[in-house]
Design an enzyme around this catalytic site. Structure first.
Site, PDB file in Angstrom:
ATOM      1  N   ARG A 103       0.808  -1.213   0.000  1.00 55.82           N
ATOM      2  CA  ARG A 103       0.000   0.000   0.000  1.00 55.82           C
ATOM      3  C   ARG A 103       0.841   1.263   0.000  1.00 55.82           C
ATOM      4  NH1 ARG A 103      -3.418   1.621  -2.689  1.00 55.82           N
ATOM      5  NH2 ARG A 103      -4.272  -0.481  -2.471  1.00 55.82           N
ATOM      6  N   LYS A 138       2.756  24.628  -2.166  1.00 52.95           N
ATOM      7  CA  LYS A 138       1.382  24.158  -1.970  1.00 52.95           C
ATOM      8  C   LYS A 138       1.365  22.633  -2.095  1.00 52.95           C
ATOM      9  CE  LYS A 138      -0.553  28.503  -3.633  1.00 52.95           C
ATOM     10  NZ  LYS A 138      -1.350  29.191  -4.669  1.00 52.95           N
ATOM     11  N   LYS A 170       6.845  38.027  -0.190  1.00 52.71           N
ATOM     12  CA  LYS A 170       5.553  38.038  -0.863  1.00 52.71           C
ATOM     13  C   LYS A 170       4.746  39.256  -0.427  1.00 52.71           C
ATOM     14  CE  LYS A 170       3.937  34.368  -2.474  1.00 52.71           C
ATOM     15  NZ  LYS A 170       3.152  33.127  -2.700  1.00 52.71           N
ATOM     16  N   GLU A 203       8.032  39.728  -4.565  1.00 58.05           N
ATOM     17  CA  GLU A 203       6.777  39.689  -5.306  1.00 58.05           C
ATOM     18  C   GLU A 203       6.306  41.107  -5.610  1.00 58.05           C
ATOM     19  OE1 GLU A 203       2.227  38.640  -4.195  1.00 58.05           O
ATOM     20  OE2 GLU A 203       3.645  36.989  -3.930  1.00 58.05           O
ATOM     21  N   ASP A 225       3.015  38.942  -9.974  1.00 55.41           N
ATOM     22  CA  ASP A 225       1.876  38.215  -9.415  1.00 55.41           C
ATOM     23  C   ASP A 225       0.552  38.727  -9.966  1.00 55.41           C
ATOM     24  OD1 ASP A 225       0.828  36.248  -7.525  1.00 55.41           O
ATOM     25  OD2 ASP A 225       0.003  37.979  -6.485  1.00 55.41           O
TER      26      ASP A 225
END
Length: 286
Positions: A103, A138, A170, A203, A225
C-alpha cells in the site's frame, strides 16, 4: 536523485520509516495471520492509466526498508511514458513483506505519477519559449519530498523546498514591512547580521512595484503576481534582463502558453501539486 539536494538518503529513510510506522503500527496482522512465514511469492506493478511513471526509485527504497530480501526487477524507470497494461517492475521474495509494502508503494507511485503526468503535459505547452515550469510550497504536509521529486521527473523545476532555503518576500511580507524598498533593505540587514547567503525574490503586483524593486536592487528574481500578459510584457521590457522574472498567480493550462510567450524565465503553478490527480495502478500477485 541528482541535482535535488532535498533527496538525501537520510530524508528518504525518515519519510519511509514514518510512513511505515503510520501504516504498519505493531504489525501487519493480516499477512502474519494468513501467510506462512516461509512463503516466497512474486508480484508485478501493473499500470492502469496513461501518463508519466514516477516513484519507481522510491518503491525500491520502500521494499528494501521493509525487507532487504525482496528483489525488484525494473522494466520501466521513472519518467517513462506509460499506458494501461504496462508492467513497471516485478518484486519477488518473502510474501509477507510484499504485502506489507504494497500500500505504501502504491500510494506513493499513484500520487507521484499523477503529478509527473500533469507536469509533463504543462511543460509541453512551453515549447518554443525560454520559460521553465516551477512548483510551489502548496504541497501535502509530510509528503512534499515525493511531490517535488515527481515534478522533476515530469520535466518541471523545483522552486524553494521550504522557508529555509530562499528568501521570498511576498505581498504580506511587503505590506507588513512597509513597502518594497523597506522589505528588501530589511532583508539585506538580516542577511548581513546572520552571515547567511540566500537568494532573494520579491513579489510585485504592478509595474510601479517592479520599478521600485529595480531601483532598490540586491535581489535575485522578481515575481509578477496576477498580472495580465500585457503587463508581463511591459515588465520584461522594463527589467531588460537585469533580473530573472517569474510569473505567478492563477495561471492555468489554458493561459500557460500566453504567459510563456511574454518572455518570462519562470512560471510557477501551484496546481502541479495541489490539484494533480492520481494515476491508477495495482500490485498483482502472479
Amino acid at each position: 536523485m541528482k541535482n535535488s539536494p532535498y533527496l538525501t538518503p537520510d530524508a528518504l529513510t525518515t519519510f519511509i520509516r514514518t510512513a511505515l510506522a503510520e501504516d504498519v503500527g505493531d504489525g501487519d496482522h493480516s499477512s502474519l495471520a494468513a501467510i506462512p512465514a516461509a512463503a516466497r511469492k512474486r508480484a508485478r506493478l501493473l499500470v492502469k492509466g496513461e501518463g508519466v511513471l514516477a516513484g519507481v526509485e522510491l518503491a525500491q527504497l520502500i521494499f528494501r526498508e521493509v525487507d532487504p530480501a525482496l528483489q525488484i526487477a525494473v522494466d520501466l524507470p521513472d519518467g517513462s511514458r506509460i499506458r494501461p497494461g504496462d508492467v513497471a517492475f516485478v518484486v519477488e521474495g518473502p510474501a509477507r513483506s510484499i504485502l506489507t509494502a504494497e500500500r505504501l508503494v502504491l500510494n506513493c507511485m499513484q500520487r507521484m505519477s499523477g503529478i509527473a503526468t500533469l507536469t509533463a503535459r504543462l511543460t509541453e505547452l512551453l515549447a518554443g519559449t525560454k520559460a521553465r515550469l516551477l512548483d510551489t510550497r502548496k504541497t501535502t504536509p509530510n509528503f512534499r519530498i515525493c511531490e517535488k521529486w515527481a515534478v522533476v521527473i515530469g520535466g518541471g523545476v523545483n522552486h524553494r523546498y521550504g522557508l529555509f532555503d530562499m528568501i521570498m518576500l511576498k505581498d504580506n511580507h511587503v505590506d507588513y514591512a512597509g513597502g518594497i524598498r523597506a522589505a528588501i533593505e530589511a532583508t539585506h540587514a538580516y542577511l548581513a547580521s546572520t552571515g547567511r547567503t540566500l537568494p532573494v525574490e520579491i513579489e510585485t503586483r504592478n509595474l510601479a512595484e517592479v520599478q521600485e524593486a529595480l531601483d532598490t536592487g540586491g535581489i535575485s528574481r522578481i515575481m509578477l503576481d496576477n498580472m495580465t500578459p500585457d503587463q508581463m510584457r511591459e515588465a520584461v521590457e522594463l527589467v531588460a534582463g537585469r533580473y530573472e522574472l517569474e510569473a505567478s498567480g492563477g495561471i492555468t493550462e489554458e493561459t500557460l502558453a500566453a504567459v510563456a510567450a511574454t518572455g518570462v524565465e519562470y512560471i510557477s503553478v501551484g496546481a502541479l501539486t495541489h490539484s494533480a490527480g492520481t494515476l491508477d495502478m495495482s500490485l498483482k500477485a502472479f
